[in-house]
Scaffold this active site. Structure first.
Site, PDB file in Angstrom:
ATOM      1  N   TRP A 272      -0.342  -3.951  -0.181  1.00 42.85           N
ATOM      2  CA  TRP A 272      -0.611  -4.523   1.133  1.00 42.85           C
ATOM      3  C   TRP A 272      -2.025  -5.095   1.193  1.00 42.85           C
ATOM      4  O   TRP A 272      -2.254  -6.115   1.861  1.00 42.85           O
ATOM      5  CB  TRP A 272      -0.362  -3.483   2.232  1.00 42.85           C
ATOM      6  CG  TRP A 272       0.985  -2.852   2.069  1.00 42.85           C
ATOM      7  CD1 TRP A 272       1.267  -1.544   1.847  1.00 42.85           C
ATOM      8  CD2 TRP A 272       2.254  -3.537   2.075  1.00 42.85           C
ATOM      9  NE1 TRP A 272       2.622  -1.357   1.719  1.00 42.85           N
ATOM     10  CE2 TRP A 272       3.255  -2.553   1.848  1.00 42.85           C
ATOM     11  CE3 TRP A 272       2.644  -4.866   2.243  1.00 42.85           C
ATOM     12  CZ2 TRP A 272       4.611  -2.869   1.795  1.00 42.85           C
ATOM     13  CZ3 TRP A 272       3.997  -5.175   2.183  1.00 42.85           C
ATOM     14  CH2 TRP A 272       4.958  -4.190   1.963  1.00 42.85           C
TER      15      TRP A 272
ATOM     16  N   ASP B 168      -7.218  -1.936   7.738  1.00 42.31           N
ATOM     17  CA  ASP B 168      -5.790  -1.762   7.962  1.00 42.31           C
ATOM     18  C   ASP B 168      -5.503  -0.262   7.856  1.00 42.31           C
ATOM     19  O   ASP B 168      -5.538   0.312   6.773  1.00 42.31           O
ATOM     20  CB  ASP B 168      -5.003  -2.552   6.912  1.00 42.31           C
ATOM     21  CG  ASP B 168      -3.497  -2.340   7.006  1.00 42.31           C
ATOM     22  OD1 ASP B 168      -3.046  -1.559   7.871  1.00 42.31           O
ATOM     23  OD2 ASP B 168      -2.774  -2.948   6.194  1.00 42.31           O
TER      24      ASP B 168
ATOM     25  N   LYS C 216       4.490   3.512  11.000  1.00 42.25           N
ATOM     26  CA  LYS C 216       4.093   4.484   9.982  1.00 42.25           C
ATOM     27  C   LYS C 216       3.728   5.836  10.563  1.00 42.25           C
ATOM     28  O   LYS C 216       4.010   6.864   9.974  1.00 42.25           O
ATOM     29  CB  LYS C 216       2.896   3.936   9.184  1.00 42.25           C
ATOM     30  CG  LYS C 216       3.171   2.660   8.419  1.00 42.25           C
ATOM     31  CD  LYS C 216       4.156   2.870   7.293  1.00 42.25           C
ATOM     32  CE  LYS C 216       4.294   1.626   6.444  1.00 42.25           C
ATOM     33  NZ  LYS C 216       5.292   1.778   5.370  1.00 42.25           N
TER      34      LYS C 216
END
Length: 354
Positions: free
Chosen positions: A103, A170, A194
């Site tokens: 990511w 992030d 998440k």
């Protein structure tokens, strides 16, 4: 049917209380005779939900009025583009990135559309098995971007660098899981699915004074300042995911906040890593010092036992243990809502594989 032990990496486990309140709201929201799925986002019934969903983030993170919270669609993937649009200068824009996983790498590629990207450090050559350290972020960058937790590889940043520019992170997979000085960060974003709610909404917490300095013409939907001005209602927001996220954060606040969650999460991780280290049939993919408390990625040392292990954990009512398709092995996600009893069930299964 009994509730399974859900180790899924996302969409993930949520508190049972959230499921129950959400289910009731789908049938009848606050006794108004309408479902949460059908009410107007500008109604007197939903506006307080959005207001509190924004406010509770700042309470939990202990941030002041110099920060704003907005809720958006598009997941963290949209933030890979929104961050450079809002923070990278139009003329000779440059940003520094830390490459710690898939990511992070995706964020790097998106930012390249808008300016120069310097990768200050990367663990890609060793299959992202560690968090790079002892790197330097020099002067002249518009911002520095990092990913706090890497769900696929099971690594987590334990400390964050002091940088001479805006610090962007992030935190999709470990937000609200541990105590940090969140005022150190100028912008935090996190996909809800998440650790803080269902899929469909992304939270952005941004220090207001870093915005509006790029000299760039920003498309409306990609402009943080516009979303702040419209109080997360520039377009119709994802009403139900915002509501379920609020319920999740209220549950966290009512159960001791981030401080208590950190203790619970540490106990779960200690239990599972303890069995991995004790049992010669298992090993992790990453270096011990960088192990994630949220996502435990591991593998069998003897692949001939795979069918036996798979049958055993499935028979024990465990769900979502398969590793990411790009890495293989197994992944146990220990998000806030996962009870330690579920971890014990997994550990007991692992003990049977000797």
């Amino acid at each position: 049917m009994s509730k399974k032990h859900n180790f899924s990496a996302g969409p993930c486990i949520l508190p049972q209380e959230v499921f129950e309140k959400s289910a009731q709201a789908i049938l009848d929201f606050n006794g108004i005779g309408l479902s949460i799925l059908e009410i107007s986002h500008r109604s007197k019934d939903f506006v307080p939900v959005m207001e509190e969903a924004r406010a509770i983030v700042k309470r939990l993170l202990k941030l002041g009025d110099d920060y704003e919270v907005i809720y958006l669609g598009g997941g963290a993937s949209l933030q890979f583009l929104m961050v450079p649009f809002n923070l990278m200068k139009a003329e000779n824009g440059t940003a520094a990135y830390l490459d710690t996983g898939t990511w992070a790498a995706n964020a790097i590629e998106e930012a390249k559309y808008l300016g120069q990207v310097d990768v200050v450090a990367s663990s890609k050559d060793e299959n992202y098995s560690f968090i790079p350290k002892n790197y330097t972020v020099g002067e002249g960058y518009d911002y520095f971007h990092c990913t706090s937790n890497n769900t696929i590889y099971g690594t987590q940043m334990k400390t964050f660098p002091d940088v001479p520019t805006s610090l962007v992170c992030d935190m999709s997979s470990d937000i609200f899981s541990r105590v940090l000085d969140f005022s150190k960060f100028d912008l935090i974003y996190a996909g809800a699915q998440k650790n803080m709610g269902p899929a469909g909404v992304t939270m952005v917490c941004v220090k207001k004074d870093i915005l509006g300095k790029t000299g760039r013409n920003i498309p409306s939907y990609l402009d943080y300042s516009l979303h702040i001005k419209k109080e997360s209602m520039f377009n119709t927001p994802p009403v139900f995911p915002v509501y379920a996220t609020l319920l999740t954060l209220q549950n966290l606040e009512n159960n001791g906040g981030i401080e208590a969650a950190e203790i619970r999460n540490g106990a779960k991780a200690k239990l599972l890593y303890g069995e991995i280290d004790r049992n010669p049939m298992f090993e992790t993919f990453c270096k011990e010092e960088d192990r994630s408390v949220m996502n435990v990625s591991f593998k069998l040392t003897d692949e001939s036992r795979k069918e036996e292990f798979d049958n055993a954990w499935k028979a024990a009512g465990i769900n979502g243990l398969n590793g990411h398709r790009s890495l293989g092995g197994y992944r146990a996600s220990l998000y806030n809502a996962l009870p330690i009893e579920s971890v014990q069930v997994l550990v007991d299964v692992m003990k049977s594989i000797i």
